[in-house]
Design an enzyme around this catalytic site. Structure first.
Site, mmCIF file in Angstrom:
data_model
loop_
_atom_site.group_PDB
_atom_site.id
_atom_site.type_symbol
_atom_site.label_atom_id
_atom_site.label_comp_id
_atom_site.label_asym_id
_atom_site.label_seq_id
_atom_site.Cartn_x
_atom_site.Cartn_y
_atom_site.Cartn_z
ATOM 1 C CG ASP A 274 -21.072 -19.495 20.706
ATOM 2 O OD1 ASP A 274 -21.761 -18.531 20.305
ATOM 3 O OD2 ASP A 274 -20.693 -20.406 19.938
HETATM 4 C C1 BGC Z 1 -22.268 -19.290 17.168
HETATM 5 C C2 BGC Z 1 -21.089 -18.343 17.078
HETATM 6 C C3 BGC Z 1 -21.550 -16.955 16.782
HETATM 7 C C4 BGC Z 1 -22.556 -16.534 17.822
HETATM 8 C C5 BGC Z 1 -23.058 -15.108 17.663
HETATM 9 C C6 BGC Z 1 -23.373 -18.749 18.031
HETATM 10 O O1 BGC Z 1 -24.512 -19.513 17.955
HETATM 11 O O2 BGC Z 1 -21.819 -20.529 17.648
HETATM 12 O O3 BGC Z 1 -20.204 -18.803 16.100
HETATM 13 O O4 BGC Z 1 -20.434 -16.093 16.729
HETATM 14 O O5 BGC Z 1 -23.666 -17.405 17.762
HETATM 15 O O6 BGC Z 1 -23.904 -14.972 16.601
#
Ligand code: BGC
Length: 746
Positions: A274
């Site tokens: 993530d």
């Molecule tokens: C979130 C994810 C997301 C990623 C990319 C993160 O902060 O937890 O769900 O896919 O950002 O934007």
């Protein structure tokens, strides 16, 4: 799999291996590490405090494997061009985006979509999202989010399918099928990225990014099944979660990313972190950036999102013997395999087509579908004396800060969605009821008057400068002149979603004051509720005439709501997360255990598992939702009172539409296992059927039950069933079922 299909798969794999072996033979160490680097160019999407710099130069030098957070064939076409023309080995980039519930045409938030219990519609929503996203150059989506959530304080409960592992698994499979289509090489297919692995929804106290600590049995039985279902459906990639899992952060958790995901489940794709989750391992206390990057790679993480820990430290770690060449090669191979599976080596521009970009997004058909799936997602929580549907005549007082609003219709996570293209409730009512209805409008209140909540929930609408009382008075004035009041209230789009935990999950106070004043007028009060989570609605349940839960419905919000308000569509949605009476009951979910001193429901009792000040029951149980018609359930009929081994049990009920409207009903099958080697949940959802009946019509609904439906994880984590008595329950929601008992021997 048939022999010929297996032979085909093996030959495809052999071809892919040969291609990648050849390519990797030419790659330098830097180029290999570059493939593990996922950047965001910034600007269009950002969920952390860091964005990457020098992106163009890095593409040229092979220091980037993929970009996310941008879309549009112009930008993506240029970036892909640089990669395939100006980088030494011409390796195409993968382009990711948070396409969560639609791309340009926005569908209801996932929690809402799951309330449709309609896997056909859910799969189609992902298919359309893939068609639209690929029309704008995207080939990888950060969805589905399959985290089971039983804590409505957690804002991201809105992004998943609620509390039940079986239903969550059906949704996970449907979404993966929809995104990836029949072949990921197709120009309109995207690779799914299943997130957030794992157990992110189990965050302590519902507080975002918080610790997760749970028993292995609970994990396997209740939280892991949807991820596993997504693997079985062929999901191409996974995203590691921010949280720890029993002490070890997911992003550096070898047991999770390698032993469970790959060795036990057979996952063949790649795992991305993530957003800056590798760097955040340092805050988790695992060491400096070099150390945590090495730990993550060794655990089985293949791609590093945004933080560039892999890019900046893996070479050094290799030189110092802290990671091996084989570990870097394996991660690089998996990223290249994903590009191969997407057909990007043959056709890096497969989704770069300016004609499609103009033609295939926000089409009339897509909007029509958005309206349909929104209607199917709505849940009628209350309907006293058939207040709904409304007549298409008379005077409606349309009230509330969400009634004449576009910006909040789409919900959380709508990166490319355009609020300006959404239909407000006011517009929808005019479209559906035309001039036959007289509409009086007053805003009635701000979404919130609390400056902190206003700021933290990123409200864009300016706060109305009038005093709260002036706004309420205006609303009450028009209510007095109307036949019915429709109050469109609840949470704004960003009151749920990432980094949006709430400790008070009621309708914001400014709006509750408005509702109280409206209720005092004595006019029928219909609440159209916007919410990204179960809310505490005890006051509303006691005082409103009707409550229609609309979640955040998406682009066609107003039209879909009006269709349901006026009865052009009879709502049939059923909630997939329990609505508590009070935040103090959380975590609350239907498939809980019994305890040794179960509360018998007959009133407060000393030394029972209950509260002094509130009942154990939820306000609305899992699977609950009303209809404009009524359904009668017969007793459950079993074809056998006892059976053995691999026999199939036939359980049936007769459902009769006893009301005046045609309608759909989600007939739910639960099974209880009262005696086992471990303490089992009081019941578990095992299947359902959604049927459509005309007034007076009856239908037999049959469930064929096998021992697969009886299996559970025992204390040794063995997934099997144990002989004995089982209670077969069929009903309209998890609390209201008819039961029959059966003996099942080995
Ligand atoms: C979130 C994810 C997301 C990623 C990319 C993160 O902060 O937890 O769900 O896919 O950002 O934007």
């Amino acid at each position: 799999m048939s022999y010929s299909a297996l032979a085909q798969t093996n030959s495809n794999k052999a071809k892919m291996d040969a291609f990648i072996n050849n390519l990797m033979g030419k790659m330098t160490l830097d180029e290999k590490i570059g493939q593990l680097n996922l950047v965001t160019a910034g600007g269009q999407s950002k969920t952390g405090s860091v964005v990457n710099e020098g992106v163009e130069g890095k593409i040229k030098s092979g220091a980037i494997g993929g970009i996310f957070g941008v879309w549009g064939t112009n930008y993506i076409g240029k970036a892909q061009d640089i990669a395939v023309k100006n980088s030494r080995l011409h390796i195409p980039l993968i382009f990711g985006l948070d396409v969560i519930h639609g791309h340009r045409t926005i569908f209801p938030i996932p929690l809402g979509m799951s309330a449709s219990w309609d896997m056909g519609l859910i799969e189609k929503s992902a298919r359309i999202a893939a068609e639209e996203a690929t029309a704008e150059g995207i080939n990888w989506v950060f969805s589905p989010m399959v985290d089971i959530a039983r804590d409505a304080r957690w804002g991201r409960i809105s992004e998943g399918s609620g509390e039940d592992p079986w239903l969550g698994s059906q949704v996970a499979k449907a979404m993966v099928r929809g995104y990836q289509g029949s072949n990921m090489k197709n120009a309109d297919a995207v690779m799914a990225c299943v997130k957030h692995f794992a157990l992110y929804g189990g965050a302590e106290a519902g507080r975002e990014y918080n610790t997760v600590d749970m028993s292995l049995i609970k994990m396997y039985q209740d939280y892991l099944p949807p991820y596993k279902a997504a693997v079985d459906a062929g999901a191409g990639s996974f995203m590691s979660s921010f949280n720890t899992v029993n002490g070890v952060p997911s992003t550096a958790n070898q047991w999770l990313l390698t032993d469970l995901l790959r060795k036990q489940w057979g996952f063949k794709g790649f795992v991305v972190s993530d957003y800056t989750a590798v760097n955040e391992l340092s805050s988790h206390g695992l060491g400096d950036l070099q150390q945590v990057s090495a730990l993550a790679l060794k655990a089985g993480l293949d791609m590093d999102m945004v933080g560039e820990g892999f890019l900046t430290t893996l070479k050094k770690s290799l030189n110092e013997g802290k990671v091996t060449q084989a570990e870097i090669d394996l991660a690089c191979r998996r990223v290249l395999e994903a590009k191969y599976k997407l057909g990007l080596f043959d056709n890096p521009d497969k989704s770069i087509n300016a004609d499609r970009e103009k033609r295939d997004v926000l089409t009339g058909d897509n909007r029509k579908f958005a309206r349909q799936i929104a209607e199917h997602s709505f849940v009628l929580l209350k309907n006293k004396e058939q207040t709904l549907p409304l007549k298409k005549s008379g005077t409606i007082a349309l009230v509330g800060p969400l009634a004449d609003n576009h910006s909040e219709m789409l919900g959380t996570w709508v990166i490319a969605g355009e609020p300006g293209k959404s239909v407000s409730v006011m517009e929808g009512i005019k479209n559906v009821a035309g001039n036959s209805v007289n509409i009086l409008y007053a805003k009635g209140s701000n979404i919130t008057d609390d400056p902190l909540l206003y700021k933290r929930s990123q409200l864009t609408q300016p706060i109305d400068k009038r005093s709260p009382q002036d706004m309420i008075d205006e609303a009450v004035e028009i209510a007095k002149k109307a036949d019915v009041v429709v109050a469109v209230v609840g949470e704004s789009a960003n009151m749920s979603g990432e980094s949006s935990s709430r400790s008070d999950i009621s309708i914001p106070e400014s709006q509750r004051e408005l509702l109280k004043a409206l209720a005092k007028t004595g006019k029928p009060l219909v609440i159209v509720l916007f919410n990204g989570r179960p809310l505490t609605l005890t006051w509303e349940d006691a005082h409103a005439s009707a409550i229609l839960d609309a979640w955040a419905p998406g682009t066609e919000a107003g039209n879909a709501i009006a269709d349901v308000l006026f009865g052009d569509y009879n709502p049939a949605g059923k909630i997939t997360a329990t609505f508590p009476r009070s935040v103090g009951q959380i975590p609350i979910y239907y498939n809980h255990k019994n305890t040794g001193r179960p509360f018998d429901g007959k009133g407060p009792a000393k030394f029972k598992s209950d509260y002094l000040d509130i009942s154990n029951d939820p306000l609305y149980p899992f699977g609950y939702g009303l209809s404009y018609t009524t359904f009668n359930y017969s007793e459950v009929k079993l074809n056998k009172a006892s059976l053995k081994g691999n026999e199939t049990l036939r359980a049936s009920v007769i459902i009769t539409n006893t009301g005046k409207h045609a309608g759909e009903e989600v007939v739910q099958l639960y099974i209880s296992d009262p005696v086992a080697s471990i303490s089992r949940s009081v019941k578990e959802l095992k299947n359902y059927q959604k049927i459509n009946l005309k007034p007076g019509e009856k239908r037999e609904v049959v469930f064929n039950i096998t021992t697969n439906d009886l299996k559970f994880y025992n204390n040794q984590l063995k997934y099997d069933w144990e002989p004995g008595q089982f209670i077969i329950q069929i009903g309209t929601n998890s609390s209201d079922t008819h039961m029959a008992s059966v003996q099942w021997g080995k």
